[in-house]
Each structure stands twice: as structure tokens, then as C-alpha cells.
Design an enzyme around this catalytic site. Structure first.
Site, PDB file in Angstrom:
ATOM      1  N   ASP A  74      10.383  -1.600  13.549  1.00  0.00           N
ATOM      2  CA  ASP A  74      10.423  -0.164  13.988  1.00  0.00           C
ATOM      3  C   ASP A  74      10.770  -0.262  15.147  1.00  0.00           C
ATOM      4  O   ASP A  74      10.633  -1.236  15.947  1.00  0.00           O
ATOM      5  CB  ASP A  74       9.051   0.531  13.695  1.00  0.00           C
ATOM      6  CG  ASP A  74       8.612   0.952  12.585  1.00  0.00           C
ATOM      7  OD1 ASP A  74       9.562   1.261  11.785  1.00  0.00           O
ATOM      8  OD2 ASP A  74       7.394   1.029  11.973  1.00  0.00           O
TER       9      ASP A  74
ATOM     10  N   ARG B 128      17.923   9.979   0.297  1.00  0.00           N
ATOM     11  CA  ARG B 128      17.411  11.242   0.894  1.00  0.00           C
ATOM     12  C   ARG B 128      18.447  11.934   1.959  1.00  0.00           C
ATOM     13  O   ARG B 128      19.769  11.473   1.966  1.00  0.00           O
ATOM     14  CB  ARG B 128      16.417  10.758   2.113  1.00  0.00           C
ATOM     15  CG  ARG B 128      16.948   9.571   3.053  1.00  0.00           C
ATOM     16  CD  ARG B 128      15.857   9.078   3.790  1.00  0.00           C
ATOM     17  NE  ARG B 128      16.326   8.067   4.878  1.00  0.00           N
ATOM     18  CZ  ARG B 128      15.561   7.953   6.173  1.00  0.00           C
ATOM     19  NH1 ARG B 128      14.365   8.273   6.361  1.00  0.00           N
ATOM     20  NH2 ARG B 128      15.934   6.957   6.825  1.00  0.00           N
TER      21      ARG B 128
ATOM     22  N   ARG C 177      19.961  -5.246   2.525  1.00  0.00           N
ATOM     23  CA  ARG C 177      20.363  -4.352   1.882  1.00  0.00           C
ATOM     24  C   ARG C 177      21.031  -3.274   2.975  1.00  0.00           C
ATOM     25  O   ARG C 177      20.921  -3.344   4.125  1.00  0.00           O
ATOM     26  CB  ARG C 177      18.921  -3.242   1.295  1.00  0.00           C
ATOM     27  CG  ARG C 177      18.468  -3.787   0.267  1.00  0.00           C
ATOM     28  CD  ARG C 177      19.170  -3.849  -1.004  1.00  0.00           C
ATOM     29  NE  ARG C 177      19.436  -2.527  -1.619  1.00  0.00           N
ATOM     30  CZ  ARG C 177      20.318  -2.045  -2.659  1.00  0.00           C
ATOM     31  NH1 ARG C 177      20.935  -3.228  -3.080  1.00  0.00           N
ATOM     32  NH2 ARG C 177      20.166  -0.979  -3.035  1.00  0.00           N
TER      33      ARG C 177
ATOM     34  N   GLU D 150      22.056   9.670   2.368  1.00  0.00           N
ATOM     35  CA  GLU D 150      22.017   8.442   2.587  1.00  0.00           C
ATOM     36  C   GLU D 150      22.014   7.725   1.217  1.00  0.00           C
ATOM     37  O   GLU D 150      20.994   7.814   0.533  1.00  0.00           O
ATOM     38  CB  GLU D 150      20.623   8.276   3.191  1.00  0.00           C
ATOM     39  CG  GLU D 150      20.596   7.028   4.080  1.00  0.00           C
ATOM     40  CD  GLU D 150      19.368   7.030   4.846  1.00  0.00           C
ATOM     41  OE1 GLU D 150      18.143   6.073   4.572  1.00  0.00           O
ATOM     42  OE2 GLU D 150      19.254   7.497   5.814  1.00  0.00           O
TER      43      GLU D 150
ATOM     44  N   ARG E  44       0.772  -1.189  -0.040  1.00  0.00           N
ATOM     45  CA  ARG E  44       0.031   0.077   0.101  1.00  0.00           C
ATOM     46  C   ARG E  44       0.832   1.257  -0.215  1.00  0.00           C
ATOM     47  O   ARG E  44       2.160   1.182   0.645  1.00  0.00           O
ATOM     48  CB  ARG E  44      -0.986   0.041   1.410  1.00  0.00           C
ATOM     49  CG  ARG E  44      -0.256  -0.006   2.595  1.00  0.00           C
ATOM     50  CD  ARG E  44      -1.300   0.052   3.730  1.00  0.00           C
ATOM     51  NE  ARG E  44      -0.436   0.477   4.963  1.00  0.00           N
ATOM     52  CZ  ARG E  44      -0.572   1.844   5.265  1.00  0.00           C
ATOM     53  NH1 ARG E  44      -1.297   2.530   4.558  1.00  0.00           N
ATOM     54  NH2 ARG E  44       0.060   2.290   6.397  1.00  0.00           N
TER      55      ARG E  44
ATOM     56  N   TYR F 219      12.096  -6.637   9.518  1.00  0.00           N
ATOM     57  CA  TYR F 219      12.271  -5.176   9.800  1.00  0.00           C
ATOM     58  C   TYR F 219      11.487  -4.606  11.001  1.00  0.00           C
ATOM     59  O   TYR F 219      10.315  -5.028  10.832  1.00  0.00           O
ATOM     60  CB  TYR F 219      11.857  -4.515   8.425  1.00  0.00           C
ATOM     61  CG  TYR F 219      12.069  -3.191   8.481  1.00  0.00           C
ATOM     62  CD1 TYR F 219      13.215  -2.454   8.288  1.00  0.00           C
ATOM     63  CD2 TYR F 219      10.963  -2.373   8.784  1.00  0.00           C
ATOM     64  CE1 TYR F 219      13.574  -1.106   8.552  1.00  0.00           C
ATOM     65  CE2 TYR F 219      10.887  -0.934   8.815  1.00  0.00           C
ATOM     66  CZ  TYR F 219      12.109  -0.189   8.812  1.00  0.00           C
ATOM     67  OH  TYR F 219      12.517   1.079   9.089  1.00  0.00           O
TER      68      TYR F 219
ATOM     69  N   ARG G 104      -3.898  10.225   1.329  1.00  0.00           N
ATOM     70  CA  ARG G 104      -4.869  11.009   2.204  1.00  0.00           C
ATOM     71  C   ARG G 104      -5.443  12.196   1.578  1.00  0.00           C
ATOM     72  O   ARG G 104      -4.827  13.000   0.878  1.00  0.00           O
ATOM     73  CB  ARG G 104      -4.034  11.395   3.131  1.00  0.00           C
ATOM     74  CG  ARG G 104      -3.526  10.517   4.444  1.00  0.00           C
ATOM     75  CD  ARG G 104      -2.889  11.354   5.600  1.00  0.00           C
ATOM     76  NE  ARG G 104      -2.162  10.279   6.309  1.00  0.00           N
ATOM     77  CZ  ARG G 104      -1.067  10.840   6.967  1.00  0.00           C
ATOM     78  NH1 ARG G 104      -0.562  11.931   6.945  1.00  0.00           N
ATOM     79  NH2 ARG G 104      -0.369   9.753   7.548  1.00  0.00           N
TER      80      ARG G 104
END
Length: 366
Positions: free
Chosen positions: A349, A279, A248, A299, A171, A347, A175
Site C-alpha cells: 500500500d 470495477r 498480474r 479496469e 480473511r 504488494y 462487520r
């Protein structure tokens, strides 16, 4: 030789939270860290009075009230809200895609106008998307994909979007409101004084050895503790006996600029293919800094090779299958606990790592 209840391999958030609970329960801990500092990837360096996120931008966000309460017990958090912008060949767009993005791109002002344009463009892809490009177009239409998804994604993965599997982008947040807040979580912010303040609290009372590779001295450290909490790469722990898991990696280039404000925001994504980095971070904006100088970090995503820092697990079918074989070995261990991003090949958070470590610690210490 001193003996410990726990030998913690690695000193990131998982090990830190586990250590905090262990000490609260009167246990002793030895921390063995390969780098020359503790804190894993949330470690900050002080440059020109600015807390520089040495291993990439870390913005704390969570909807878990318990986790938010826990971290606020370690440090006070500021009100930083993640509102990155995208730079496409000098055109600036708000992220995630919202009414500010659509207004800038198409000169429109209402959600209905934006929806009509996006729906029309999405219709280009009929049937099941065959690759990431088709998947992205089916979610946001061609124009948003071409300007804000394609180049960034191809740099990130080192491959064309037509060669990447569709599932990578399940996804893309869209918004139809004028809201630039990237996260939907209830709580977010940056610890005042940087992440090192949290790390120091988590490992308080532990004995710490830095600049040491546990795997090179395994017998020595195993003999020093009752249980090993291992947060390094799981395949390395088993000597890559089934083969190497893929990752990666990232390369960072930082510089101090003799200016007060370089880009006006903490995070700018460069979404064209030609700019080699994905970025640029301007660290002072995480803490609303007013220092006379500024520090920026570019980066660059790179293919991971052994010896490099593994940042993102490549969670495709082949690697997941390989991880499952290692996981089976790990389950059989009686005196080793595996945890964190590398130990679980996942991965994570920051809030999810904390949640996972809390759960494991509470099972053990109650």
C-alpha cells in the site's frame, strides 16, 4: 559529464521519498524514468478539469502518524472516505460486508439475525478448506461468496475459485455495524490537487530524464552516480538469470461522459463473472467534483507478459522461492539499493512504501 550522489531508477513513491531525504541532506539526484512522466502508478492526468488516476484508483490511508504527517507536509488532504459498492447483476451492495449489505441481502435489521444466517452457511465447509472457494464459504457463507466474492475473484486471477489456493483469502472483513468505511485506518483522504502535487514536491531539485530505459543504458547511468536506487523489477535487473517472476497486470479503458454523475460513487465493483471488468472508477468523486462532465475508467485484469506493466506480484510459494534467489544477489550489491513494489517483489500500500523508503533513508542520512 555531470556526477550525482544517487541515480534513482523509477519515479514512484519509494524513489520520491528517498530523493526528498537525500536532497535534505545536501545530496544530488538524477531520476531515470521509463515512462514519459514521473510519479509511477499514482500519476494523475487532467481531463475535463478532473484528476484522473491513470493507473487505477489510489486512496491514501494509514494508521502511521509519522507517514500521515509527512504526506500532509507535501499537500493538503481532503476528507474522502472509501465506501465502494458492489454491483451484482444490477443489485447494489455495500462493501466491506456490513449491516447495510446484510439488510439488503436478507431483509434483516439486527446483528444477531445476520450472524445466525452467516454461521449456518459457514457450517457447509467441514475441516480444512482445500481451495479458495471453500475458504471463502468458511469465512462468510455461501450466499455472500456466490454474489460478492466468486465472480470478482475469478476475473482478478483468471481462474476458477476451486483452482485457486485457499491462502489467497486469509480473511474477508465482516462487520456487524452499519459502517460503509472500507478501511480501518486512523487517517485517509486524497491530496487536494491530485497526487502530482506530492510527486512534484518529492522530486523538487532533482535532474529528471523521462522516456529512458535504465537497463538499456546501464553502464552510462552507473558511471554518473555513486549509488543506484533501483525500483524496477528485480528479475529484469539480473537479466532473468534464474527465470521470470510472475505478475498480474491491468488494462484500463477510460471515457468522458457528457453527464454530471454517472454512478454516484468513486468505486463500483462488478462481482458477477459475465461483466468482463472488475470495477469502474468515476474519478471526480475522489475530490467531490461538480464539473459538468465526468470521466469513468473500467479496469480489466489481464495475465502479465513481458512488456506489460507489472501491477501485482503473484506471491505464491514458487515465485517467493525465485525472488529469494534474486534477493540474495541484491544483498551482495555494494552500490545498488533495491526498493518498492517491484524491487522487493511485494504488494505494498502507498503508506507502506513511504514507510519503507523513510526507514532506508533514515538509516543512510540519519
Amino acid at each position: 559529464m555531470k556526477h550525482y550522489d544517487y541515480v534513482l531508477v523509477g519515479s514512484g513513491l519509494y524513489a520520491g521519498v528517498f530523493a526528498w531525504y537525500a536532497k535534505k541532506s545536501g545530496k544530488t539526484c538524477l531520476v531515470v524514468e521509463k515512462r514519459n512522466h514521473i510519479g509511477g502508478n499514482i500519476y494523475c492526468e487532467d481531463v475535463e478539469g478532473i484528476h484522473v488516476h491513470k493507473y487505477g484508483a489510489h486512496i491514501f490511508h494509514t494508521s502511521n502518524k509519522k507517514v500521515w504527517g509527512f504526506v500532509n507536509g507535501l499537500a493538503e488532504f481532503n476528507r474522502y472516505t472509501n465506501s465502494p459498492v458492489a454491483n451484482f447483476k444490477g443489485e447494489m451492495y455495500n462493501m466491506p460486508f456490513n449491516m447495510n449489505t446484510f439488510s439488503r441481502m436478507w431483509g434483516i435489521s439486527t446483528p444477531d439475525e445476520a450472524k445466525a444466517i452467516i454461521e449456518k452457511q459457514k457450517a457447509e465447509v467441514q475441516g480444512e478448506p482445500r481451495n479458495l472457494e471453500e475458504q471463502a464459504i468458511s469465512l462468510v457463507g455461501r450466499e455472500l461468496y456466490e454474489k460478492l466474492v466468486k465472480g470478482y475473484t475469478e476475473k482478478q486471477w483468471g481462474r476458477d475459485c476451486t483452482e485457486l489456493p485457499a491462502f489467497i483469502i486469509r480473511r474477508i472483513p465482516v462487520r456487524y455495524t452499519y459502517d460503509n468505511n472500507y478501511f480501518n485506518d486512523l487517517y485517509q483522504g486524497i491530496p487536494i490537487g491530485g497526487y502530482n502535487a506530492i510527486i512534484d514536491k518529492l522530486f523538487e531539485g532533482c535532474d529528471i530524464e523521462t522516456g529512458v530505459d535504465y537497463l538499456e543504458h546501464r553502464e552510462h547511468y552507473d558511471s554518473m552516480g555513486g549509488t543506484v536506487v533501483y525500483t524496477g523489477t528485480i528479475d529484469a535487473f539480473y537479466g532473468y538469470c534464474f527465470g521470470k517472476l510472475e505478475y498480474r497486470s491491468l488494462r484500463f479503458e477510460s471515457e468522458v461522459l457528457d453527464e454530471e454523475n454517472h454512478q454516484g460513487v468513486a468505486v463500483v465493483n462488478y462481482t458477477d463473472r459475465e461483466t468482463p471488468y472488475t470495477r469502474m472508477i468515476e474519478h471526480k468523486h475522489f475530490e467531490f467534483g461538480t464539473q459538468p462532465k465526468t470521466v469513468v475508467t473500467r479496469e480489466y485484469p489481464v495475465s502479465w507478459q513481458e512488456g506489460m506493466e507489472p501491477y501485482y506480484p503473484v506471491n505464491d510459494g514458487k515465485n517467493q522461492e525465485l525472488y529469494r534467489r534474486y534477493e540474495e544477489l541484491a544483498r551482495a550489491e555494494e552500490h545498488v539499493l533495491f526498493g518498492g513494489r517491484l524491487g522487493e517483489y511485494k504488494y505494498y500500500d502507498m503508506d507502506k512504501v513511504i514507510e519503507s523508503a523513510m526507514k532506508r533513508a533514515e538509516e543512510i542520512f540519519g
